[in-house]
Design a protein around this motif. Structure first.
Motif, PDB file in Angstrom:
ATOM      1  N   PRO A  71       2.627   1.536 -18.717  1.00 16.74           N
ATOM      2  CA  PRO A  71       3.874   0.939 -19.221  1.00 16.74           C
ATOM      3  C   PRO A  71       5.124   1.780 -18.929  1.00 16.74           C
ATOM      4  O   PRO A  71       6.237   1.279 -19.015  1.00 16.74           O
ATOM      5  CB  PRO A  71       3.654   0.844 -20.735  1.00 16.74           C
ATOM      6  N   PHE A  72       4.927   3.058 -18.575  1.00 16.59           N
ATOM      7  CA  PHE A  72       6.066   3.950 -18.346  1.00 16.59           C
ATOM      8  C   PHE A  72       6.296   4.240 -16.861  1.00 16.59           C
ATOM      9  O   PHE A  72       7.225   4.961 -16.518  1.00 16.59           O
ATOM     10  CB  PHE A  72       5.853   5.268 -19.101  1.00 16.59           C
ATOM     11  N   GLN A  73       5.456   3.693 -16.001  1.00 17.34           N
ATOM     12  CA  GLN A  73       5.626   3.930 -14.571  1.00 17.34           C
ATOM     13  C   GLN A  73       6.849   3.174 -14.052  1.00 17.34           C
ATOM     14  O   GLN A  73       7.310   2.215 -14.659  1.00 17.34           O
ATOM     15  CB  GLN A  73       4.364   3.512 -13.805  1.00 17.34           C
ATOM     16  N   ASN A  74       7.376   3.642 -12.932  1.00 16.19           N
ATOM     17  CA  ASN A  74       8.541   3.055 -12.265  1.00 16.19           C
ATOM     18  C   ASN A  74       9.823   3.180 -13.080  1.00 16.19           C
ATOM     19  O   ASN A  74      10.733   2.377 -12.935  1.00 16.19           O
ATOM     20  CB  ASN A  74       8.275   1.593 -11.875  1.00 16.19           C
ATOM     21  N   LYS A  75       9.889   4.189 -13.921  1.00 19.86           N
ATOM     22  CA  LYS A  75      11.099   4.492 -14.690  1.00 19.86           C
ATOM     23  C   LYS A  75      11.653   5.858 -14.293  1.00 19.86           C
ATOM     24  O   LYS A  75      12.513   6.402 -14.958  1.00 19.86           O
ATOM     25  CB  LYS A  75      10.803   4.460 -16.190  1.00 19.86           C
ATOM     26  N   HIS A  76      11.101   6.458 -13.248  1.00 19.03           N
ATOM     27  CA  HIS A  76      11.496   7.769 -12.722  1.00 19.03           C
ATOM     28  C   HIS A  76      11.187   8.910 -13.690  1.00 19.03           C
ATOM     29  O   HIS A  76      11.743   9.995 -13.561  1.00 19.03           O
ATOM     30  CB  HIS A  76      12.971   7.789 -12.301  1.00 19.03           C
ATOM     31  N   ILE A  77      10.304   8.685 -14.639  1.00 19.73           N
ATOM     32  CA  ILE A  77       9.896   9.737 -15.567  1.00 19.73           C
ATOM     33  C   ILE A  77       9.142  10.821 -14.811  1.00 19.73           C
ATOM     34  O   ILE A  77       9.414  12.012 -14.964  1.00 19.73           O
ATOM     35  CB  ILE A  77       9.045   9.164 -16.721  1.00 19.73           C
ATOM     36  N   GLY A  78       8.193  10.431 -13.986  1.00 19.08           N
ATOM     37  CA  GLY A  78       7.407  11.399 -13.216  1.00 19.08           C
ATOM     38  C   GLY A  78       8.285  12.267 -12.334  1.00 19.08           C
ATOM     39  O   GLY A  78       8.103  13.487 -12.251  1.00 19.08           O
ATOM     40  N   ARG A  79       9.245  11.662 -11.701  1.00 22.14           N
ATOM     41  CA  ARG A  79      10.174  12.395 -10.834  1.00 22.14           C
ATOM     42  C   ARG A  79      10.956  13.440 -11.633  1.00 22.14           C
ATOM     43  O   ARG A  79      11.073  14.589 -11.223  1.00 22.14           O
ATOM     44  CB  ARG A  79      11.134  11.388 -10.192  1.00 22.14           C
ATOM     45  N   ARG A  80      11.449  13.036 -12.781  1.00 18.59           N
ATOM     46  CA  ARG A  80      12.239  13.960 -13.604  1.00 18.59           C
ATOM     47  C   ARG A  80      11.376  15.058 -14.202  1.00 18.59           C
ATOM     48  O   ARG A  80      11.792  16.211 -14.291  1.00 18.59           O
ATOM     49  CB  ARG A  80      13.009  13.187 -14.663  1.00 18.59           C
ATOM     50  N   VAL A  81      10.150  14.718 -14.589  1.00 17.89           N
ATOM     51  CA  VAL A  81       9.238  15.730 -15.117  1.00 17.89           C
ATOM     52  C   VAL A  81       8.887  16.733 -14.021  1.00 17.89           C
ATOM     53  O   VAL A  81       8.862  17.941 -14.252  1.00 17.89           O
ATOM     54  CB  VAL A  81       7.956  15.064 -15.688  1.00 17.89           C
ATOM     55  N   THR A 103      -4.829   8.489  -0.493  1.00 24.84           N
ATOM     56  CA  THR A 103      -4.040   7.802   0.535  1.00 24.84           C
ATOM     57  C   THR A 103      -3.595   6.412   0.092  1.00 24.84           C
ATOM     58  O   THR A 103      -2.536   5.953   0.498  1.00 24.84           O
ATOM     59  CB  THR A 103      -4.833   7.686   1.856  1.00 24.84           C
ATOM     60  N   PHE A 104      -4.363   5.757  -0.764  1.00 27.71           N
ATOM     61  CA  PHE A 104      -3.980   4.425  -1.234  1.00 27.71           C
ATOM     62  C   PHE A 104      -2.930   4.469  -2.348  1.00 27.71           C
ATOM     63  O   PHE A 104      -2.373   3.447  -2.710  1.00 27.71           O
ATOM     64  CB  PHE A 104      -5.214   3.641  -1.714  1.00 27.71           C
ATOM     65  N   ASN A 105      -2.635   5.656  -2.875  1.00 28.25           N
ATOM     66  CA  ASN A 105      -1.680   5.783  -3.982  1.00 28.25           C
ATOM     67  C   ASN A 105      -0.275   6.021  -3.420  1.00 28.25           C
ATOM     68  O   ASN A 105       0.304   7.093  -3.544  1.00 28.25           O
ATOM     69  CB  ASN A 105      -2.100   6.916  -4.917  1.00 28.25           C
ATOM     70  N   THR A 106       0.263   4.996  -2.818  1.00 26.73           N
ATOM     71  CA  THR A 106       1.580   5.123  -2.165  1.00 26.73           C
ATOM     72  C   THR A 106       2.700   5.358  -3.181  1.00 26.73           C
ATOM     73  O   THR A 106       3.694   5.998  -2.858  1.00 26.73           O
ATOM     74  CB  THR A 106       1.890   3.884  -1.311  1.00 26.73           C
ATOM     75  N   GLN A 107       2.534   4.865  -4.377  1.00 24.89           N
ATOM     76  CA  GLN A 107       3.541   5.072  -5.423  1.00 24.89           C
ATOM     77  C   GLN A 107       3.733   6.569  -5.701  1.00 24.89           C
ATOM     78  O   GLN A 107       4.858   7.055  -5.739  1.00 24.89           O
ATOM     79  CB  GLN A 107       3.117   4.334  -6.689  1.00 24.89           C
ATOM     80  N   SER A 108       2.637   7.303  -5.864  1.00 23.36           N
ATOM     81  CA  SER A 108       2.738   8.751  -6.101  1.00 23.36           C
ATOM     82  C   SER A 108       3.245   9.475  -4.863  1.00 23.36           C
ATOM     83  O   SER A 108       4.029  10.423  -4.969  1.00 23.36           O
ATOM     84  CB  SER A 108       1.376   9.321  -6.511  1.00 23.36           C
TER      85      SER A 108
END
Length: 168
Positions: A71-81, A103-108
């Protein structure tokens, strides 16, 4: 906190993204994972707007693992962390960070590349991305505190997991 984090690791899509597993975690496996990571690095829960939303681990050799609940993905939380983890690594004089991403985890892959990681290897199953510091400075240590507020994320906290494990 296990009640909250277990729900993340019972999401089959998240388990596939993170561990390439087709089965969900149970409570025992979750506890063993957190125990292992906390013994082999600095492990934190990520809290956003007063809700636990993920975890991140920085290992002494520079390996980084991060999980953000669906539910928290695609909010740029990971990038900021990750920007904060880069600062923590500088303070700990870790000169290079790396992440293994399937390789299939293009989002990360996109997230890590957006903050300066570059692909250095392409194994059959995962990419190895690295981040190298131009210079490593020593700053104030935030690692001695049980938690600290992120400058870049309003209403957010890193919470050191090993302190939380003792409270459960």
């Amino acid at each position: 906190n296990y009640r909250t984090t277990l729900t993340w690791y019972q999401d089959l899509d998240l388990c596939k993204q993170v561990d390439n597993r087709d089965s969900a975690y149970d409570l025992d496996l979750l506890k063993r994972m957190y125990k292992y990571l906390s013994r082999h690095g600095d492990l934190f829960y990520i809290k956003y707007k007063n809700r636990l939303c993920g975890d991140v681990c920085l290992q002494p050799g520079g390996a980084v693992n991060i999980v953000i609940a669906k539910p928290f993905q695609n909010k740029h939380i990971g990038r900021r962390v990750m920007k904060e983890i880069i600062q923590v690594a500088k303070e700990k004089e870790i000169s290079e960070l790396h992440a293994e991403i399937y390789t299939f985890n293009t989002q990360s892959q996109k997230m890590f590349q957006s903050i300066g990681f570059t692909q250095v290897d392409n194994e059959d199953m995962y990419l190895v991305c690295k981040f190298q510091f131009v210079s490593v400075g020593i700053g104030r240590s935030v690692m001695t505190m049980a938690s600290f507020e992120l400058d870049n994320i309003a209403d957010s906290l890193f919470i050191r997991v090993r302190f939380m494990l003792n409270q459960v």
